[in-house]
Design an enzyme around this catalytic site. Structure first.
Site, PDB file in Angstrom:
ATOM      1  N   LYS A   1      22.970  26.533   2.381  1.00 29.53           N
ATOM      2  CA  LYS A   1      21.813  25.683   2.083  1.00 29.53           C
ATOM      3  C   LYS A   1      20.728  25.917   3.132  1.00 29.53           C
ATOM      4  O   LYS A   1      21.034  26.020   4.333  1.00 29.53           O
ATOM      5  CB  LYS A   1      22.252  24.214   2.084  1.00 29.53           C
ATOM      6  CG  LYS A   1      21.171  23.222   1.632  1.00 29.53           C
ATOM      7  CD  LYS A   1      21.724  21.781   1.612  1.00 29.53           C
ATOM      8  CE  LYS A   1      20.699  20.777   1.121  1.00 29.53           C
ATOM      9  NZ  LYS A   1      21.231  19.400   1.097  1.00 29.53           N
TER      10      LYS A   1
ATOM     11  N   SER B   1      20.527  17.144  -3.410  1.00 34.19           N
ATOM     12  CA  SER B   1      19.618  18.178  -2.966  1.00 34.19           C
ATOM     13  C   SER B   1      20.238  19.555  -2.757  1.00 34.19           C
ATOM     14  O   SER B   1      19.531  20.560  -2.751  1.00 34.19           O
ATOM     15  CB  SER B   1      18.980  17.736  -1.652  1.00 34.19           C
ATOM     16  OG  SER B   1      19.972  17.680  -0.628  1.00 34.19           O
TER      17      SER B   1
ATOM     18  N   SER C   1      24.181  14.307  -1.931  1.00 28.08           N
ATOM     19  CA  SER C   1      23.588  15.636  -2.110  1.00 28.08           C
ATOM     20  C   SER C   1      24.567  16.795  -2.205  1.00 28.08           C
ATOM     21  O   SER C   1      24.164  17.917  -2.503  1.00 28.08           O
ATOM     22  CB  SER C   1      22.587  15.921  -0.989  1.00 28.08           C
ATOM     23  OG  SER C   1      21.359  15.261  -1.253  1.00 28.08           O
TER      24      SER C   1
END
Ligand SMILES: [Zn+2]
Lengths: 507, 512
Positions: free
Chosen positions: B81, B156, B180
């Site tokens: 990420k 996210s 997330s």
């Protein structure tokens, strides 16, 4: 800087009509090897932005880790100031935007300071009045990180306003700071300026004795904000306070309070109101000018720092730190006074002259306390004043003063020669013994050499000699003076006196 | 061969590489090829570092050839990420304000992954600064759900979830602040774990909400997630909130995979009205399944969970308003309007105005307000009290049961754009996941089938006590094994094939 020269009321007049209330906030840079929340070094004077890392630059993703040495120093300061040490407390974020603050918030402490409710006893030395004791209440001692330093280039003032551009040095960012806040100090009246100075002096000495900071006001490792407000005499209704910054010496602390009292009195006399603001002290003129207004309180949006776990010093650790505190200045002062047998006034004079440590070291090197005190407060202080420097800056060591004092006591030097020796030492001509050897400054105590001068003096002053023969031995001083003149001061005065009395049948 | 390599689990890849059946370079190249083939449509990656990945892979091959010991993830590709700082790849957090920023230092998690031999393929898309549930808040465009490219992959950590579900990488890292990791895992039909807060280091994770942010693994199997969990976790002296305790035995728990005699609580407050019927249907089946596997099912009430979402939307924005202050154009990242006529303050506000997206601004404003003097007690202070009550609900519940379960999300993946203009609807995507973020306990999402009403993946959330992460893996692995036996294949086999040329075809097999 646009403010016109403020009107002032004379200090005595101001104090006759108003009571001053003062408060001091002192920031101390701790002398830890590394910064508050990272491993960067803390040395002063390095090339800009060479003592930085992702943490103290506040780079995205970086996290602070508390420096245990800074916590320890803060607890020791709190203990020395007779504070309670919190069993559990947290850091807080103080949020505001400024380019020299890498994270645009400062890690500080807010409603949970590490140390609270202490006191510091100080001795106030007003000019021309006896010293008096004052207990200054300490509200809190807390930790925070220092910011970077902005340098504003171009423009006339070196301030941000009007500058062409600004540079930021983050070497200072993250250096551990301790903030020591007093409770408001009332009731000092005309002593307020001296009291402020005495507090900062005592605090500085205390911090130095703890070894937690080099407490150099000129390098900014001890920084002082002075709060001042007035109340009509006896009313107890305090007016708005101002916070004076940029007070970078002990003398300035005193002058800043004095000036603010005079200025505020004038403003109040004129029926105007004091503006809640920070004011900048100007060393050159001894005046303050308006800085940032605090009328609209800045909202720092404090909240507990979520990146750090709470600090919970164990009672055992705190007890250990308390037991290991060094002898503090007040206790040392009392001990030395009793060892030396000096009066309060004598000690106060030593303190005022900044000579306590010098005298203590001179005594340790073998001098008698009274002699050591006499040299430092007499001859040497005069020289320092002439040169406009501190006593500690004189080019003579306590050991050298002790040696001169020892030579005087043993009769190897008289006072006049001793002064000559010290002059030569101060001029960099070597140690006392080297100077004496080089210049042949030994006292003449050889009787045959002295007797000729004594006889010469008797012959030249028959009337005086007659008086002495008649028992008025006090008159011997006249003949002694004559002998000292002919021997250019190198005679052993005590021996000369004996010889005169002997020659005139008074022995 | 290439397709077969990308379909292997991480555990299979690691053992094949260790055994010399395939080289790390081959495995890495296969995944780089997969990215080249499908990522134009999935848009899981913001940055692919092919050269760095291949160099890392050949270093693994060289170690193996030299007979040196290999790390547990040696040669296994991973998608990271874009919120983790990497010293050799840009880090943008999906924000224009950090576009092109190259960190000078490495996050603890990625450093540990590299030390374990993992091969970082690149950085994945995310909602800007991890604020969002769809990746639509990325400044660089949304990622797409491999099950249906018109739908969001969640967020996210949607980029990592999409990359794993699209076989672009067997493993992905994410961060979980309000869900997330678990929410994108659920809607992409994969496994996602939020470890106990403090179990994995935040050092080098660009902060959204410091007291909530928790890095964790995304994978296609429970065992793979556990392997990654173990490799990325553990005490870190650089993170004061990191727990100084051994990592719970998550790999062993994933291998144990049985629930015989376990007490499993069904949270009354997480289900019912407002939940998609298809989600509730699959969740109900999962409960029956667990019972059939020998678990004792107990209904448990957590009365304060209903306040968790509003409390979260005060605490997280408050912290973010402070954490994101540093993006001020002074030291790194975007700088706007610095033409010599503007003050530093003006440049700061212009840059922040241009550099932050709407959702980030919304939360900064919300948080600034909540922390303001005069409002602090009513908002931030009150929210912290709710947080304590939610934590107590968990404590009470874990006094009665070993784990708690719920749906991972109230609905399956929604369509891109569907909730973009309705923040409240978007926030509801994290309804089930937020309580564990507030309390800091461990929570896992595992696939439990496709919703009968829309054919999209449904996640089962398994919540375990603080440092009881292994319990969640044990239950998750049991569910995974039982469902796989029932279906005869992994759930992702039903996802449409993403071919290089055009939209994927419908899945060849069915769950029935
Ligand atoms: Zn540093």
């Amino acid at each position: 800087m646009s403010e016109t020269m403020a009107e002032l009321v004379g200090f005595d007049e101001a104090i006759a009509r108003y009571d001053p209330l003062i408060g001091l906030e002192t920031h101390v840079e701790l002398g830890t090897v590394s910064k508050m929340f990272c491993g960067c070094p803390t040395g002063f004077g390095a090339e800009p932005n060479t003592q930085v890392c992702p943490v103290c630059l506040g780079l995205p993703g970086s996290l602070p880790v508390v420096n245990a040495a800074a916590i320890e120093s803060t607890i020791r300061i709190g203990l020395a100031l007779n504070c309670s040490i919190a069993g559990w407390c947290r850091f807080a974020r103080k949020n505001y935007f400024y380019p020299d603050m890498p994270k645009d918030f400062q890690i500080s402490q807010y409603d949970e300071p590490l140390c609270t409710d202490g006191w510091l006893d100080v001795t106030v030395h007003p000019e021309g009045a006896p010293p008096s004791q004052l207990r200054v209440e300490i509200e809190r001692v807390h930790m925070e990180e220092d910011t970077g330093k902005s340098l504003h280039k171009g423009g006339a003032t070196g301030r941000i306003h009007g500058a062409d551009y600004s540079l930021v040095d983050y070497n200072r960012a993250g250096i551990p700071l301790v903030e020591i806040v007093t409770k408001p100090i009332a009731g000092t009246g005309s002593l307020a300026p001296a009291a402020a100075r005495a507090y900062v002096t005592e605090l500085r000495d205390l911090l130095r004795s703890l070894g937690v900071s080099d407490v150099r006001m000129e390098e900014g490792s001890l920084r002082c904000d002075v709060n001042t407000s007035l109340a009509p005499r006896g009313s107890g209704s305090w007016g708005t306070r101002t916070e004076t910054k940029n007070v970078n010496s002990l003398r300035s602390v005193e002058r800043a309070v004095r000036y603010e009292i005079e200025r505020q009195a004038a403003v109040l006399d004129a029926g105007r109101r004091i503006v809640l603001e920070t004011r900048h002290f100007h060393e050159d003129s001894g005046t303050t000018t308006a800085g940032r207004s605090k009328e609209e309180a800045q909202d720092y949006r404090y909240f507990p720092e979520p990146d750090l776990v709470p600090i919970a010093p164990s009672p055992d650790w705190v007890a250990e730190l308390r037991a290991a505190l060094p002898e503090l200045p007040a206790a040392r002062h009392a001990r030395l006074q009793s060892e030396w047998g000096l009066s309060d006034l004598d000690m106060a004079a030593l303190g005022n002259a900044g000579a306590l440590d010098l005298v203590a070291q001179t005594v340790s090197a073998g001098a008698a306390p009274a002699e050591a005190r006499k040299w430092w407060l007499g001859e040497l202080r005069q020289r320092a004043n002439t040169e406009g420097i501190e006593l500690t800056a004189l080019a003579v060591t306590p050991a050298q003063v002790a040696r001169v004092s020892e030579l005087v006591a043993s009769g190897g030097l008289n006072d006049k020669l001793a002064r000559q020796v010290l002059d030569a030492v101060l001029a960099g001509q070597g140690s006392p013994d080297e100077v004496i050897a080089a210049r042949g400054l030994a006292v003449v105590s050889d009787d045959s050499a002295l007797l000729a001068a004594v006889d010469e003096a008797i012959a030249a002053n028959p009337k005086v000699a007659e008086k002495i023969r008649g028992g008025k031995t006090a008159a011997a001083g006249v003949l002694l003076g004559a002998v000292m003149t002919t021997t250019r001061g190198q005679a052993d005065a005590a021996r000369v006196r004996e010889l005169i009395l002997e020659r005139l049948g008074q022995h | 061969m290439t397709a077969e390599l990308t379909r292997m689990t991480a555990a299979e890849m690691a053992s094949a590489i260790a055994a010399g059946q395939v080289s790390a370079v081959e495995v890495t190249q296969a995944h780089l090829d997969a990215i080249a083939a499908v990522d134009g449509r999935v848009h899981a990656f913001l940055h692919v570092s092919a050269e760095i990945a291949l160099a890392a892979a050949s270093a693994v091959d060289a170690r193996r050839a030299a007979g040196q010991p290999l790390g547990p993830l040696a040669g296994v590709p991973i998608a990271v990420k874009d919120v983790f700082t990497t010293a050799d790849m840009p880090t943008t957090c999906g924000s224009r304000i950090l576009d092109g920023w190259q960190p000078p230092y490495e996050s603890t998690v990625t450093r540990r992954l590299r030390e374990a031999g993992a091969v970082i393929l690149g950085k994945t898309n995310m909602d800007e600064f991890a604020m969002g549930s769809s990746t639509e808040n990325s400044a660089f465009g949304p990622s797409r759900n491999p099950w249906d490219l018109t739908r969001v992959p969640g967020g996210s950590s949607g980029g990592s979830a999409a990359a794993v579900a699209a076989f672009e990488a067997p493993l992905g890292t994410g961060t979980d602040t309000g869900g997330s990791i678990r929410q994108p895992a659920a809607v992409c039909g994969i496994v996602g774990m939020k470890p106990t807060y403090g179990g994995s280091s935040r050092y080098g994770v660009v902060a959204f909400a410091s007291s909530l942010d928790t890095p964790g693994p995304l994978a296609r199997t429970v065992l793979d997630a556990a392997l990654l969990h173990e490799a990325m976790s553990g005490h870190d002296p650089c993170d004061s909130t990191s727990i100084d305790a051994p990592v719970p035995p998550v790999v062993a728990a994933a291998q144990q995979a049985d629930v015989e005699g376990m007490r499993i609580g069904v949270v009354t407050e997480l289900g019912g009205e407002g939940y998609q019927p298809g989600v509730l249907a699959r969740f109900g089946e999962a409960v029956e399944l667990l019972e059939s596997l020998g678990a004792k099912i107990i209904e448990v009430s957590c009365p304060h969970f209903g306040y968790a979402l509003p409390a979260y939307y005060l605490i997280a924005p408050s912290e973010c308003s402070s954490n994101l202050a540093r993006f001020d154009a002074m030291r790194y990242g975007l700088r706007c309007g610095d033409d010599g006529t503007r003050s530093a303050e003006e440049v700061m506000s212009l840059t922040r105005g241009e550099g932050f997206g709407a959702e980030v601004k919304r939360r900064i404003i919300l948080g600034t307000y909540a922390l303001s003097s005069g409002y602090y007690d009513a908002y931030y202070g009150k929210a912290q009290q709710v947080r304590t009550l939610v934590t107590r609900d968990f404590d009470t519940a874990f006094g009665q049961v070993d784990v708690l379960i719920s749906p991972s999300t109230p609905t399956t993946a929604f369509r891109i754009g569907e909730r973009a203009d309705d923040p409240m609807a978007m926030y509801l995507a994290d309804l089930c996941t937020i309580p564990s973020d507030l309390a800091g306990n461990a929570a896992l999402s595992v696939p439990c089938g496709l919703a009968p009403d829309d054919g999209l993946p449904v996640g089962l959330q398994i919540m375990a006590p603080v440092l009881g992460d292994d319990r969640a893996y044990r239950v998750g692995a049991a569910v995974e094994a039982a469902l796989r036996e029932r279906w005869g294949h992994p759930l992702l086999d039903e996802a449409p094939e993403l071919t290089a040329d055009g939209m994927g075809a419908a899945g060849a097999r069915s769950t029935k």
